[in-house]
Design a protein around this motif. Structure first.
Motif, mmCIF file in Angstrom:
data_model
loop_
_atom_site.group_PDB
_atom_site.id
_atom_site.type_symbol
_atom_site.label_atom_id
_atom_site.label_comp_id
_atom_site.label_asym_id
_atom_site.label_seq_id
_atom_site.Cartn_x
_atom_site.Cartn_y
_atom_site.Cartn_z
ATOM 1 N N ASP A 41 0.625 10.178 6.354
ATOM 2 C CA ASP A 41 -0.793 9.946 6.073
ATOM 3 C C ASP A 41 -1.001 9.473 4.639
ATOM 4 O O ASP A 41 -1.762 8.533 4.387
ATOM 5 C CB ASP A 41 -1.617 11.219 6.309
ATOM 6 N N GLN A 42 -0.308 10.118 3.705
ATOM 7 C CA GLN A 42 -0.432 9.736 2.301
ATOM 8 C C GLN A 42 0.079 8.308 2.076
ATOM 9 O O GLN A 42 -0.564 7.510 1.393
ATOM 10 C CB GLN A 42 0.324 10.715 1.413
ATOM 11 N N ALA A 43 1.225 7.975 2.658
ATOM 12 C CA ALA A 43 1.789 6.626 2.500
ATOM 13 C C ALA A 43 0.867 5.579 3.120
ATOM 14 O O ALA A 43 0.662 4.502 2.540
ATOM 15 C CB ALA A 43 3.177 6.556 3.134
ATOM 16 N N ALA A 44 0.296 5.892 4.271
ATOM 17 C CA ALA A 44 -0.616 4.946 4.928
ATOM 18 C C ALA A 44 -1.867 4.734 4.076
ATOM 19 O O ALA A 44 -2.342 3.594 3.931
ATOM 20 C CB ALA A 44 -0.981 5.449 6.322
ATOM 21 N N ASP A 45 -2.394 5.809 3.522
ATOM 22 C CA ASP A 45 -3.577 5.684 2.651
ATOM 23 C C ASP A 45 -3.254 4.836 1.424
ATOM 24 O O ASP A 45 -4.039 3.952 1.046
ATOM 25 C CB ASP A 45 -4.079 7.064 2.206
ATOM 26 N N GLU A 46 -2.112 5.092 0.799
ATOM 27 C CA GLU A 46 -1.714 4.312 -0.378
ATOM 28 C C GLU A 46 -1.516 2.843 -0.006
ATOM 29 O O GLU A 46 -1.909 1.947 -0.763
ATOM 30 C CB GLU A 46 -0.429 4.870 -0.981
ATOM 31 N N ALA A 47 -0.926 2.596 1.144
ATOM 32 C CA ALA A 47 -0.698 1.217 1.587
ATOM 33 C C ALA A 47 -2.021 0.500 1.808
ATOM 34 O O ALA A 47 -2.177 -0.668 1.421
ATOM 35 C CB ALA A 47 0.146 1.203 2.867
ATOM 36 N N ARG A 48 -2.978 1.185 2.423
ATOM 37 C CA ARG A 48 -4.298 0.579 2.653
ATOM 38 C C ARG A 48 -5.006 0.284 1.329
ATOM 39 O O ARG A 48 -5.560 -0.800 1.150
ATOM 40 C CB ARG A 48 -5.168 1.512 3.500
ATOM 41 N N ASP A 52 -0.605 -3.094 0.369
ATOM 42 C CA ASP A 52 0.818 -3.306 0.116
ATOM 43 C C ASP A 52 1.606 -2.362 1.021
ATOM 44 O O ASP A 52 1.262 -1.189 1.150
ATOM 45 C CB ASP A 52 1.103 -2.991 -1.360
ATOM 46 N N LEU A 53 2.657 -2.849 1.630
ATOM 47 C CA LEU A 53 3.460 -2.030 2.532
ATOM 48 C C LEU A 53 4.527 -1.196 1.827
ATOM 49 O O LEU A 53 5.226 -0.407 2.470
ATOM 50 C CB LEU A 53 4.126 -2.910 3.592
ATOM 51 N N PRO A 55 4.457 1.542 0.016
ATOM 52 C CA PRO A 55 4.449 2.996 0.262
ATOM 53 C C PRO A 55 5.014 3.364 1.638
ATOM 54 O O PRO A 55 5.715 4.371 1.771
ATOM 55 C CB PRO A 55 2.967 3.372 0.166
ATOM 56 N N LEU A 56 4.756 2.548 2.641
ATOM 57 C CA LEU A 56 5.306 2.830 3.973
ATOM 58 C C LEU A 56 6.804 2.566 4.015
ATOM 59 O O LEU A 56 7.550 3.290 4.688
ATOM 60 C CB LEU A 56 4.581 2.006 5.032
ATOM 61 N N ARG A 57 7.268 1.564 3.290
ATOM 62 C CA ARG A 57 8.712 1.313 3.208
ATOM 63 C C ARG A 57 9.421 2.487 2.528
ATOM 64 O O ARG A 57 10.497 2.900 2.950
ATOM 65 C CB ARG A 57 8.984 0.014 2.468
ATOM 66 N N ARG A 58 8.815 2.994 1.440
ATOM 67 C CA ARG A 58 9.402 4.156 0.753
ATOM 68 C C ARG A 58 9.433 5.363 1.688
ATOM 69 O O ARG A 58 10.416 6.103 1.725
ATOM 70 C CB ARG A 58 8.618 4.492 -0.518
ATOM 71 N N PHE A 59 8.352 5.541 2.441
ATOM 72 C CA PHE A 59 8.273 6.658 3.376
ATOM 73 C C PHE A 59 9.393 6.582 4.415
ATOM 74 O O PHE A 59 10.113 7.563 4.636
ATOM 75 C CB PHE A 59 6.905 6.663 4.073
ATOM 76 N N THR A 60 9.555 5.427 5.052
ATOM 77 C CA THR A 60 10.593 5.320 6.086
ATOM 78 C C THR A 60 11.988 5.433 5.479
ATOM 79 O O THR A 60 12.873 6.050 6.079
ATOM 80 C CB THR A 60 10.466 4.027 6.921
ATOM 81 N N ALA A 61 12.194 4.901 4.289
ATOM 82 C CA ALA A 61 13.505 5.024 3.639
ATOM 83 C C ALA A 61 13.808 6.491 3.323
ATOM 84 O O ALA A 61 14.930 6.963 3.547
ATOM 85 C CB ALA A 61 13.550 4.178 2.371
ATOM 86 N N GLN A 62 12.830 7.209 2.824
ATOM 87 C CA GLN A 62 13.009 8.627 2.477
ATOM 88 C C GLN A 62 13.325 9.441 3.727
ATOM 89 O O GLN A 62 14.246 10.267 3.727
ATOM 90 C CB GLN A 62 11.745 9.161 1.813
ATOM 91 N N TRP A 63 12.588 9.210 4.799
ATOM 92 C CA TRP A 63 12.801 10.008 6.006
ATOM 93 C C TRP A 63 14.061 9.573 6.754
ATOM 94 O O TRP A 63 14.698 10.391 7.413
ATOM 95 C CB TRP A 63 11.552 10.012 6.883
#
Length: 117
Positions: A41-48, A52-53, A55-63
């Protein structure tokens, strides 16, 4: 003396997509699902907000890294032990624990990179 057999991963490494990672986390570390959802949720909010994608790339890389470690129960157990030692140990123990944590993370990143090739 016999050679030890390498531990087999609990599940295959999933693709780095939100859906595949969520399913993997649900299967191997269900207690982490609330953190996964909160961070998504946080990454999606930051991306919106940034349009910029990254935050979502960082999220998927981290997980993906988290799943890579959790797929191997002995590695995951050692990782948890080291995290605890880094928190409650003396300064020397904390340094050694941090160094070993770094090696585990480096190995997991290398495995992910190799898996993408």
């Amino acid at each position: 003396m016999t050679a030890s057999v390498p531990e087999q991963p609990r599940i295959p490494q999933p693709p780095e997509t939100v859906t595949a990672l969520r399913q993997a986390v649900a299967q191997i570390a269900p207690a982490a699902l609330p953190s996964f959802s909160r961070e998504l949720d946080q990454a999606a909010d930051e991306a919106r907000q940034a349009a910029d994608l990254a935050p979502l790339r960082r999220f998927t890389a981290q997980w993906a890294l988290y799943v890579q470690i959790q797929r191997h129960p002995a590695v995951a157990e050692r990782f948890r032990e080291l995290e605890d030692l880094a928190t409650v140990g003396d300064a020397d123990q904390a340094r050694r624990a941090a160094a070993e944590l770094g090696r585990i993370l480096d190995a997991a990143r290398a495995a992910l990179t190799q898996g993408r090739q």
